[in-house]
Design a protein around this motif. Structure first.
Motif, PDB file in Angstrom:
ATOM      1  N   PRO A  48       0.807  -1.222   0.000  1.00  0.00           N
ATOM      2  CA  PRO A  48       0.000   0.000   0.000  1.00  0.00           C
ATOM      3  C   PRO A  48       0.842   1.274   0.000  1.00  0.00           C
ATOM      4  CG  PRO A  48      -0.951  -1.602   1.495  1.00  0.00           C
ATOM      5  CD  PRO A  48       0.345  -2.172   1.037  1.00  0.00           C
ATOM      6  N   ASP A  49       0.429   2.194  -0.879  1.00  0.00           N
ATOM      7  CA  ASP A  49       1.032   3.530  -0.963  1.00  0.00           C
ATOM      8  C   ASP A  49       2.522   3.482  -1.306  1.00  0.00           C
ATOM      9  OD1 ASP A  49      -1.362   5.045  -0.294  1.00  0.00           O
ATOM     10  OD2 ASP A  49      -1.151   4.143   1.683  1.00  0.00           O
ATOM     11  N   THR A  50       2.934   2.453  -2.022  1.00  0.00           N
ATOM     12  CA  THR A  50       4.283   2.391  -2.584  1.00  0.00           C
ATOM     13  C   THR A  50       4.190   2.868  -4.032  1.00  0.00           C
ATOM     14  OG1 THR A  50       4.835   0.509  -1.179  1.00  0.00           O
ATOM     15  CG2 THR A  50       6.260   0.907  -3.074  1.00  0.00           C
ATOM     16  N   HIS A  51       4.639   4.083  -4.302  1.00  0.00           N
ATOM     17  CA  HIS A  51       4.434   4.701  -5.613  1.00  0.00           C
ATOM     18  C   HIS A  51       5.702   4.613  -6.469  1.00  0.00           C
ATOM     19  CE1 HIS A  51       0.795   6.010  -3.754  1.00  0.00           C
ATOM     20  NE2 HIS A  51       1.395   6.847  -2.938  1.00  0.00           N
ATOM     21  N   LYS A  88      -3.381   0.579  -3.736  1.00  0.00           N
ATOM     22  CA  LYS A  88      -3.345   2.041  -3.544  1.00  0.00           C
ATOM     23  C   LYS A  88      -2.026   2.644  -4.037  1.00  0.00           C
ATOM     24  CE  LYS A  88      -4.479   1.660   0.911  1.00  0.00           C
ATOM     25  NZ  LYS A  88      -4.856   0.247   1.047  1.00  0.00           N
ATOM     26  N   ASN A 128       0.224   4.874  -7.003  1.00  0.00           N
ATOM     27  CA  ASN A 128       0.328   5.820  -8.113  1.00  0.00           C
ATOM     28  C   ASN A 128       1.579   5.504  -8.936  1.00  0.00           C
ATOM     29  OD1 ASN A 128      -1.937   7.480  -7.476  1.00  0.00           O
ATOM     30  ND2 ASN A 128      -0.730   8.556  -5.939  1.00  0.00           N
ATOM     31  N   THR A 164      -7.610  -0.248  -5.047  1.00  0.00           N
ATOM     32  CA  THR A 164      -7.521   0.978  -4.252  1.00  0.00           C
ATOM     33  C   THR A 164      -8.233   0.732  -2.930  1.00  0.00           C
ATOM     34  OG1 THR A 164      -9.515   1.856  -5.298  1.00  0.00           O
ATOM     35  CG2 THR A 164      -7.417   2.476  -6.285  1.00  0.00           C
ATOM     36  N   ASP A 165      -8.604   1.803  -2.243  1.00  0.00           N
ATOM     37  CA  ASP A 165      -9.289   1.653  -0.962  1.00  0.00           C
ATOM     38  C   ASP A 165     -10.617   0.918  -1.143  1.00  0.00           C
ATOM     39  OD1 ASP A 165      -7.666   3.448   1.018  1.00  0.00           O
ATOM     40  OD2 ASP A 165      -7.825   4.577  -0.850  1.00  0.00           O
ATOM     41  N   ARG A 215      -6.464   6.786  -7.813  1.00  0.00           N
ATOM     42  CA  ARG A 215      -5.045   6.711  -8.129  1.00  0.00           C
ATOM     43  C   ARG A 215      -4.832   7.025  -9.606  1.00  0.00           C
ATOM     44  NH1 ARG A 215      -2.750   6.759  -3.007  1.00  0.00           N
ATOM     45  NH2 ARG A 215      -4.294   5.757  -1.691  1.00  0.00           N
TER      46      ARG A 215
END
Length: 236
Positions: free
Chosen positions: A67-70, A99, A101, A121-122, A129
């Motif tokens: 999660p949230d690793t872009h 989640k 980008n 995503t969430d 995203r």
């Protein structure tokens, strides 16, 4: 990726790597076929990522972008799920993200999985995203063409471009769900062979940006529903 830092490029040599991989940094993974389209061009010897011996139903994600690793790129590999893992209780993914980008999945062979590319995503789809690029890949679902759960790509609330991919022997080819994403998407020049639905535009809410589907080719995937196809999760 423990020894890497954000922004690093990791070059992977040809060979077979039987392990589960978690990515939690902004990195580029380059296999021997980085930059070489997987839909027909001559390829170099492959770096093959596959599930380890003794993998169970719980060992269901081959490459997990956490999660949230872009800003992650996966370019020029073969990722595969072995036929020996097919069962009526197992759903697996070759690339599963949560989640994220600016994710690029380029020039890969993705073979024999229930959900080869799964972009989430969430749970309430309220955080959208962007920056997705899926290009030059060859996806073959194998026996999973007969699984009601099988999608070549399952893309949720993440705007971007999906182009020039070959997706074959799948139940549903490309399922793209923008929800209310204010950024547009483009799905173009893909060749899809599917048993049930080739291109599935799903859950676009009022106020979302337009999504362009153009120059895609869809045919019906052969499916005798015998042999391994009888053993996949949720057979048709």
């Amino acid at each position: 990726s423990d020894a890497s830092s954000d922004g690093d490029t990791i070059e992977v040599q040809a060979g077979t790597y039987a392990e589960l991989l978690s990515i939690y940094k902004s990195i580029t993974l380059r296999g021997p076929n980085a930059g070489i389209n997987a839909t027909g061009a001559a390829r170099n010897p492959e770096a093959i990522l596959t599930f380890p011996p003794g993998a169970t139903d719980e060992d269901s994600i081959l490459v997990y972008v956490e999660p949230d690793t872009h800003n992650v790129t996966i370019d020029g590999f073969t990722l595969q799920s072995d036929d020996s893992l097919i069962s009526q209780t197992r759903i697996d993914s070759l690339i599963y993200t949560d989640k994220v980008n600016n994710l690029s999945i380029l020039n890969n062979e993705l073979i024999g999985s229930t959900l080869p590319i799964y972009v989430l995503t969430d749970p309430d789809q309220s955080v959208y995203r962007n920056g997705l690029l899926i290009q030059g890949n060859h996806i073959n679902g194998g026996a999973n063409v007969n699984s009601d759960y099988n999608r070549g790509m399952y893309i949720q609330a993440t705007a971007g471009t999906i182009s020039n991919n070959l997706v074959e022997s799948v139940n549903i080819g490309i399922q793209y769900m923008p929800y209310g994403n204010p950024l547009t998407g483009l799905i173009s020049n893909n060749i899809v062979s599917a048993a049930q639905i080739g291109l599935y535009h799903n859950y676009q809410n009022l106020g979302a940006a337009p999504v362009v589907w153009e120059n895609n080719t869809v045919t019906v995937a052969p499916n005798d529903q015998t042999g391994l196809k009888e053993n996949v999760f949720a057979p048709l």
